[in-house]
Motif scaffolding. Structure first.
Motif, PDB file in Angstrom:
ATOM      1  N   GLN A  48      23.453  27.182 -36.927  1.00  0.00           N
ATOM      2  CA  GLN A  48      24.122  26.198 -37.670  1.00  0.00           C
ATOM      3  C   GLN A  48      25.559  26.036 -37.420  1.00  0.00           C
ATOM      4  OE1 GLN A  48      23.280  27.448 -41.563  1.00  0.00           O
ATOM      5  NE2 GLN A  48      20.975  27.955 -41.295  1.00  0.00           N
ATOM      6  N   TYR A  49      25.729  25.135 -36.226  1.00  0.00           N
ATOM      7  CA  TYR A  49      27.162  25.133 -35.883  1.00  0.00           C
ATOM      8  C   TYR A  49      28.190  24.049 -36.437  1.00  0.00           C
ATOM      9  CZ  TYR A  49      24.634  21.569 -33.220  1.00  0.00           C
ATOM     10  OH  TYR A  49      23.821  20.427 -32.613  1.00  0.00           O
ATOM     11  N   ASN A  50      27.482  23.098 -37.415  1.00  0.00           N
ATOM     12  CA  ASN A  50      28.402  22.159 -38.127  1.00  0.00           C
ATOM     13  C   ASN A  50      29.618  22.468 -38.517  1.00  0.00           C
ATOM     14  OD1 ASN A  50      26.679  20.174 -36.942  1.00  0.00           O
ATOM     15  ND2 ASN A  50      25.495  20.323 -38.794  1.00  0.00           N
ATOM     16  N   ASN A  51      29.812  23.890 -39.025  1.00  0.00           N
ATOM     17  CA  ASN A  51      31.054  24.268 -39.504  1.00  0.00           C
ATOM     18  C   ASN A  51      32.040  25.003 -38.836  1.00  0.00           C
ATOM     19  OD1 ASN A  51      29.996  23.373 -42.221  1.00  0.00           O
ATOM     20  ND2 ASN A  51      28.808  25.368 -42.554  1.00  0.00           N
ATOM     21  N   PHE A  52      31.520  24.945 -37.403  1.00  0.00           N
ATOM     22  CA  PHE A  52      32.577  25.516 -36.487  1.00  0.00           C
ATOM     23  C   PHE A  52      33.302  24.576 -35.621  1.00  0.00           C
ATOM     24  CE2 PHE A  52      29.168  28.810 -36.878  1.00  0.00           C
ATOM     25  CZ  PHE A  52      29.599  29.971 -36.899  1.00  0.00           C
ATOM     26  N   ASP A  53      34.279  24.809 -34.887  1.00  0.00           N
ATOM     27  CA  ASP A  53      35.149  23.755 -34.355  1.00  0.00           C
ATOM     28  C   ASP A  53      34.357  22.881 -33.322  1.00  0.00           C
ATOM     29  OD1 ASP A  53      35.476  24.843 -31.597  1.00  0.00           O
ATOM     30  OD2 ASP A  53      35.654  26.585 -32.619  1.00  0.00           O
ATOM     31  N   GLN A  59      30.537  23.443 -31.006  1.00  0.00           N
ATOM     32  CA  GLN A  59      29.277  22.593 -31.442  1.00  0.00           C
ATOM     33  C   GLN A  59      29.056  22.057 -29.757  1.00  0.00           C
ATOM     34  OE1 GLN A  59      30.150  19.579 -34.341  1.00  0.00           O
ATOM     35  NE2 GLN A  59      31.299  20.839 -35.567  1.00  0.00           N
ATOM     36  N   THR A  89      37.917  33.391 -34.907  1.00  0.00           N
ATOM     37  CA  THR A  89      36.933  34.244 -34.648  1.00  0.00           C
ATOM     38  C   THR A  89      37.729  35.875 -34.541  1.00  0.00           C
ATOM     39  OG1 THR A  89      35.206  32.827 -34.060  1.00  0.00           O
ATOM     40  CG2 THR A  89      35.031  35.371 -33.485  1.00  0.00           C
ATOM     41  N   GLN A 129      25.730  33.664 -36.634  1.00  0.00           N
ATOM     42  CA  GLN A 129      25.544  32.301 -35.843  1.00  0.00           C
ATOM     43  C   GLN A 129      26.128  32.466 -34.416  1.00  0.00           C
ATOM     44  OE1 GLN A 129      23.739  29.888 -37.063  1.00  0.00           O
ATOM     45  NE2 GLN A 129      23.583  31.050 -39.021  1.00  0.00           N
ATOM     46  N   LYS A 148      42.441  33.178 -44.759  1.00  0.00           N
ATOM     47  CA  LYS A 148      41.712  32.175 -44.241  1.00  0.00           C
ATOM     48  C   LYS A 148      40.408  32.914 -43.902  1.00  0.00           C
ATOM     49  CE  LYS A 148      43.399  29.386 -40.866  1.00  0.00           C
ATOM     50  NZ  LYS A 148      44.007  28.930 -39.524  1.00  0.00           N
ATOM     51  N   ASN A 207      35.417  34.205 -38.726  1.00  0.00           N
ATOM     52  CA  ASN A 207      34.108  34.692 -38.408  1.00  0.00           C
ATOM     53  C   ASN A 207      34.294  36.260 -37.553  1.00  0.00           C
ATOM     54  OD1 ASN A 207      32.093  32.629 -39.150  1.00  0.00           O
ATOM     55  ND2 ASN A 207      33.558  31.601 -37.809  1.00  0.00           N
TER      56      ASN A 207
END
Length: 425
Positions: free
Chosen positions: A179-184, A188, A257, A152, A143, A146
């Motif tokens: 750019q936080y859209n790819n995080f949980d 966000q 993370t 970010q 997986k 980060n």
């Protein structure tokens, strides 16, 4: 409270005894020594017998008077109140218990406290321990993770620091870059809370609209310390001390993370406010789970005392709210919020007490039940652990996999899920 002068060779505390009073050394000299921790020291100030703040916890050290010493004895019922009114003593205790943990680790693992890794280095002899940890974690976990120092997440930390300095416009501009859209979804929400708070501080007339927008979008807001701060600020309510501590040094770390890799240089630690982390070691074939740490536990505490290489990889699968503790902010955090410091002291005491219990002569059944109680069935079940992970987590080395599974089944302690993980009943 009472003041007494003791002559040399008087034993004030015996290791393994329950303490009835705190002992504050005001003048003179005492020798302390711990057979369990492999620790000894001569001290001309400080406080002793603090284990009493955790009920039924026995002393980790003996204390003997070396020269005429004037001490103040503080009754058990006043002990915690006294410590909370003396932040400098709490700081002293944190450093004292960390030193005991360092001594205990040195006793168990040797002075480096690092498990031999010749096997990995022979395979990848040009890689550092940190690079090996990254490589093997990627192979084993399959997986993308980060790192807390990823761009970010660092933007988020930088923006928070700008906010704390009162540089609201600069903080807002930095939050907007994330750019936080790819995080949980929790991360966000965290970014939007701080972004909207900056906007409100710049244009107060927007506060009701922005608050309503947040509440409609994120139903879990009241779980976040950042939203508690948000509401306090927009309602002009003074921040409670725990929120002041979070404002200064608290962060929400997104799911998946890595806090730090084994072999990485470290000079900071953190306390978990919500969520949990896995503490693991990796090699080319497997992940060895060492611990699952959760609410109010301290992670990487030795790095607050001295710069070290991390001895394991620590990462989260779910969002994590933490207080970051650095060498240069430990004193300030405790002075501003003594209750936070007391939480650290209590958790360090619990850490040592666990190790003492675990190293006492107990049966397999006693140790198994103790570990299930320590972690809690809810945490164990949420973690979806396989039998090999349970063996590592519970430090079980004298049972084969099938023997342990059979025991758990027959004792109605756990069953096996379809995915091969254990469900505790």
């Amino acid at each position: 409270m009472k003041e007494i002068v003791y002559a040399p060779d008087r034993m004030l505390v015996n290791e393994g005894d329950l303490n009835d009073e705190l002992i504050l050394l005001k003048e003179g000299k005492v020798e302390t020594f711990s057979n369990f921790c492999g620790y000894s020291s001569v001290e001309i100030n400080g406080i002793f017998g603090t284990e009493m703040i955790i009920p039924n916890t026995k002393s980790f050290e003996s204390v003997r008077v070396v020269e005429n010493s004037r001490v103040i004895l503080i009754e058990k019922e006043l002990s915690e109140k006294f410590l909370l009114s003396n932040s400098n003593l709490i700081i002293h205790l944190i450093k004292k218990y960390i030193q005991k943990i360092i001594s205990l680790n040195n006793k168990i693992f040797g002075s480096s406290n690092l498990i031999n890794s010749e096997k990995e280095n022979m395979i990848d002899k040009n890689l550092t321990k940190e690079e090996l940890s990254k490589k093997y974690m990627k192979i084993n976990r399959r997986k993308i993770f980060n790192h807390i120092k990823s761009p970010q997440i660092q933007l988020y930390i930088d923006a928070r620091k700008l906010f704390n300095k009162g540089k609201i416009k600069e903080a807002l501009n930095t939050f907007k870059k994330i750019q936080y859209n790819n995080f949980d979804i929790y991360f966000q929400a965290e970014i939007e809370i701080w972004k909207y708070l900056c906007m409100i501080l710049i244009s107060p007339d927007k506060k009701y609209y922005l608050e309503k927008t947040l509440k409609e979008k994120y139903p879990f807001l009241h779980e976040l310390f950042s939203f508690m701060i948000f509401e306090s600020i927009i309602t002009n309510t003074p921040l409670a001390k725990p929120l002041v501590t979070y404002l200064k040094s608290g962060y929400l770390i997104p799911a998946n993370t890595v806090m730090f890799y084994e072999g990485e240089e470290g000079d900071w630690a953190f306390m978990i406010l919500s969520g949990n982390v896995r503490v693991s070691k990796f090699d080319k074939s497997e992940e060895k789970l060492l611990a699952i740490l959760s609410n109010e536990e301290i992670v990487g505490e030795i790095a607050c005392f001295k710069e070290i290489q991390r001895t394991a990889t620590v990462f989260t699968s779910n969002p994590l709210q933490i207080i970051i503790i650095e060498k240069n902010n430990l004193d300030e955090l405790v002075m501003n919020d003594p209750n936070f410091g007391m939480k650290i002291v209590k958790n360090l005491i619990k850490r040592l007490d666990f190790e003492r219990y675990w190293n006492s002569p107990l049966s397999f059944e006693e140790k198994l039940n103790f570990m299930i109680k320590k972690y809690g069935k809810n945490t164990l079940n949420k973690s979806h652990l396989r039998i090999q992970e349970i063996k590592g987590l519970f430090r079980i080395s004298n049972k084969k996999d099938n023997e342990l599974i059979e025991y758990l089944f027959k004792s109605n302690i756990a069953t096996l899920r379809a995915d091969g993980t254990l469900k505790f009943m």
